[in-house]
Scaffold this motif. Structure first.
Motif, short mmCIF file in Angstrom:
data_model
loop_
_atom_site.label_atom_id
_atom_site.label_comp_id
_atom_site.label_asym_id
_atom_site.label_seq_id
_atom_site.Cartn_x
_atom_site.Cartn_y
_atom_site.Cartn_z
N ILE A 1 -3.46 -4.08 0.24
CA ILE A 1 -2.59 -4.98 1.00
C ILE A 1 -1.62 -4.13 1.82
O ILE A 1 -1.01 -3.18 1.31
CB ILE A 1 -1.79 -5.91 0.06
N ALA A 2 -1.48 -4.47 3.09
CA ALA A 2 -0.59 -3.71 3.98
C ALA A 2 0.87 -3.95 3.59
O ALA A 2 1.23 -5.02 3.08
CB ALA A 2 -0.81 -4.12 5.43
N ASP A 3 1.68 -2.92 3.83
CA ASP A 3 3.12 -3.08 3.63
C ASP A 3 3.65 -4.19 4.52
O ASP A 3 3.17 -4.41 5.64
CB ASP A 3 3.84 -1.78 3.96
N VAL A 4 4.65 -4.90 4.03
CA VAL A 4 5.19 -6.06 4.76
C VAL A 4 6.48 -5.63 5.46
O VAL A 4 7.45 -5.22 4.80
CB VAL A 4 5.47 -7.23 3.81
N TRP A 5 6.49 -5.76 6.79
CA TRP A 5 7.68 -5.46 7.59
C TRP A 5 8.16 -6.74 8.25
O TRP A 5 7.37 -7.47 8.86
CB TRP A 5 7.35 -4.43 8.68
N ASP B 1 9.73 13.24 5.71
CA ASP B 1 9.09 12.03 6.25
C ASP B 1 7.83 11.66 5.46
O ASP B 1 6.87 11.12 6.01
CB ASP B 1 8.73 12.23 7.72
N VAL B 2 7.81 11.93 4.17
CA VAL B 2 6.66 11.60 3.35
C VAL B 2 6.62 10.10 3.09
O VAL B 2 7.66 9.45 2.90
CB VAL B 2 6.70 12.39 2.02
N SER B 3 5.41 9.52 3.10
CA SER B 3 5.28 8.09 2.79
C SER B 3 5.36 7.89 1.28
O SER B 3 5.20 8.84 0.49
CB SER B 3 3.95 7.55 3.32
N VAL B 4 5.56 6.65 0.87
CA VAL B 4 5.64 6.35 -0.56
C VAL B 4 4.33 6.67 -1.25
O VAL B 4 4.30 7.29 -2.33
CB VAL B 4 6.01 4.86 -0.77
N SER B 5 3.21 6.29 -0.63
CA SER B 5 1.90 6.55 -1.26
C SER B 5 1.62 8.04 -1.38
O SER B 5 1.12 8.51 -2.41
CB SER B 5 0.79 5.85 -0.48
N ASP B 6 1.94 8.83 -0.36
CA ASP B 6 1.72 10.28 -0.42
C ASP B 6 2.60 10.91 -1.49
O ASP B 6 2.18 11.83 -2.19
CB ASP B 6 2.00 10.92 0.93
N PHE B 7 3.81 10.44 -1.61
CA PHE B 7 4.72 10.97 -2.62
C PHE B 7 4.16 10.73 -4.02
O PHE B 7 4.18 11.62 -4.89
CB PHE B 7 6.09 10.34 -2.48
N LEU B 8 3.65 9.52 -4.25
CA LEU B 8 3.14 9.18 -5.57
C LEU B 8 1.82 9.88 -5.89
O LEU B 8 1.49 10.08 -7.06
CB LEU B 8 2.97 7.66 -5.69
N TRP C 1 11.97 8.27 1.96
CA TRP C 1 13.38 8.61 2.04
C TRP C 1 14.15 7.80 3.08
O TRP C 1 15.32 7.48 2.87
CB TRP C 1 13.54 10.10 2.37
N LYS C 2 13.51 7.46 4.18
CA LYS C 2 14.26 6.94 5.33
C LYS C 2 14.08 5.46 5.61
O LYS C 2 14.94 4.85 6.26
CB LYS C 2 13.87 7.74 6.58
N ASP C 3 12.99 4.86 5.17
CA ASP C 3 12.75 3.46 5.53
C ASP C 3 13.50 2.51 4.60
O ASP C 3 13.80 2.84 3.45
CB ASP C 3 11.25 3.16 5.51
N PRO C 4 13.79 1.29 5.10
CA PRO C 4 14.66 0.36 4.36
C PRO C 4 13.93 -0.45 3.29
O PRO C 4 14.08 -1.67 3.23
CB PRO C 4 15.21 -0.54 5.48
N TRP C 5 13.10 0.19 2.46
CA TRP C 5 12.52 -0.54 1.33
C TRP C 5 13.56 -0.77 0.24
O TRP C 5 13.40 -1.61 -0.65
CB TRP C 5 11.29 0.19 0.78
N LYS C 6 14.65 0.00 0.31
CA LYS C 6 15.82 -0.26 -0.52
C LYS C 6 17.07 -0.03 0.33
O LYS C 6 17.01 0.66 1.35
CB LYS C 6 15.83 0.60 -1.78
N ALA D 1 0.83 -1.21 0.00
CA ALA D 1 0.00 0.00 0.00
C ALA D 1 0.86 1.26 0.00
O ALA D 1 0.47 2.30 -0.52
CB ALA D 1 -0.93 0.00 1.21
N GLY D 2 2.02 1.17 0.63
CA GLY D 2 2.94 2.29 0.63
C GLY D 2 2.63 3.36 1.65
O GLY D 2 3.32 4.38 1.70
N ASP D 3 1.61 3.15 2.48
CA ASP D 3 1.22 4.20 3.43
C ASP D 3 1.98 4.13 4.75
O ASP D 3 1.93 5.06 5.55
CB ASP D 3 -0.29 4.14 3.70
N SER D 4 2.70 3.03 5.02
CA SER D 4 3.46 2.91 6.27
C SER D 4 4.97 2.93 6.04
O SER D 4 5.74 2.75 6.97
CB SER D 4 3.07 1.61 7.01
#
Length: 283
Positions: free
Chosen positions: A92-96, A48-55, A24-29, A17-20
């Motif tokens: 689908i929720a982001d997977v951590w 601190d923008v989320s991926v979904s908000d950025f898109l 820039w800061k989280d380890p998705w890459k 979903a990209g909302d959590s």
């Protein structure tokens, strides 16, 4: 490094979903974009923008301080390509997941991960594996890391205890610090001799303990060390608080009581050793 940075370093995330997930800061890459695209990140309006908000924001003016530098623009083009390759699903929720591979997060696993490269001295870890009661283990740990409130320790902590820092269990005038009180004091030496332990004061503490354990050459060395030192400390406190004289018979009696209690906590194969110690102490 802050708590959030430690948390990020212990987890990986997969964008759905990209909302959590912070862009820039989280380890998705790996490494995070704030490091791998540092020039572009420096122009970001929201760190601190989320991926979904950025898109969901289609205007560059909403995302960045313009104009971008040439280097930042190059990083932006690379970022857009990366985001286009991600298969997002708002349902689908982001997977951590923890980096150690477990499906579920547990505080114990997180603690072990954070300290995975730390190795405690063997004589310290032996305390927590011993069969003594917890109050004795905590005392022994404080003693071995030199945090017991001897007169020297109180002086170092700037407590107002007067100008006399000499040992309370002997009349030599030597400063009462950890090494002297528990291992080198004449009273302590007489106590340890009752159970067949002697200390080489020319060695560092860890080496001194290893040598004494080697000479002991029997089980329960750590337990006997802890209980012997515990009762030396109690003797010292009776001198200070109750005005008693250091009494080796009292030390023997109280050590015998603690060893008798220890018989309920050790293996059957060690019962005979404790009985021998009790006989030796009482003789």
């Amino acid at each position: 490094m802050g708590i959030i940075d430690i948390f990020r370093g212990a987890f990986t995330c997969k964008i759905k979903a990209g909302d959590s997930v912070l862009l820039w800061k989280d380890p998705w890459k790996d490494p995070p974009l704030c490091d791998s695209a540092a020039r572009l990140f420096s122009f970001a309006l929201q760190k601190d923008v989320s991926v979904s908000d950025f898109l969901n924001r289609h205007s560059l003016e909403e995302q960045f301080i313009l104009p971008l530098s040439l280097e930042a623009h190059t990083e932006l083009l690379a970022l857009e390509e990366e985001l286009n390759d991600i298969q997002m699903d708002g349902q689908i929720a982001d997977v951590w997941r923890p980096v150690w591979g477990a499906e579920q997060y547990k505080e114990k696993d997180f603690y072990l991960h954070c300290f995975r490269l730390c190795t405690a001295p063997q004589h310290v870890t032996a305390i927590w594996k011993s069969k003594c009661m917890m109050k004795h283990k905590v005392f022994a740990w404080l003693m071995l890391v030199d945090r017991i409130n001897t007169r020297e320790m109180l002086r170092r902590r700037n407590y107002n205890i007067g100008s006399d820092f000499s040992c309370l269990t002997c009349d030599t005038g030597i400063t009462e610090d950890r090494n002297h009180l528990f291992f080198m004091c004449g009273f302590g030496i007489r106590c340890w001799s009752k159970i067949g332990i002697s200390w080489n004061g020319n060695l560092q503490l860890e080496d001194m303990l290893v040598e004494a354990k080697t000479r002991w050459n029997k089980p329960l060395f750590t337990e006997v060390l802890i209980l012997g030192a515990w009762n030396i400390w109690k003797t010292r406190n009776r001198v200070f608080f109750d005005g008693e004289e250091p009494n080796i018979q009292t030390w023997q009696r109280q050590l015998s009581q603690d060893l008798a209690t220890l018989t309920c906590r050790v293996k059957d194969s060690h019962q005979g050793l404790i009985k021998d110690l009790l006989t030796r102490i009482s003789s």
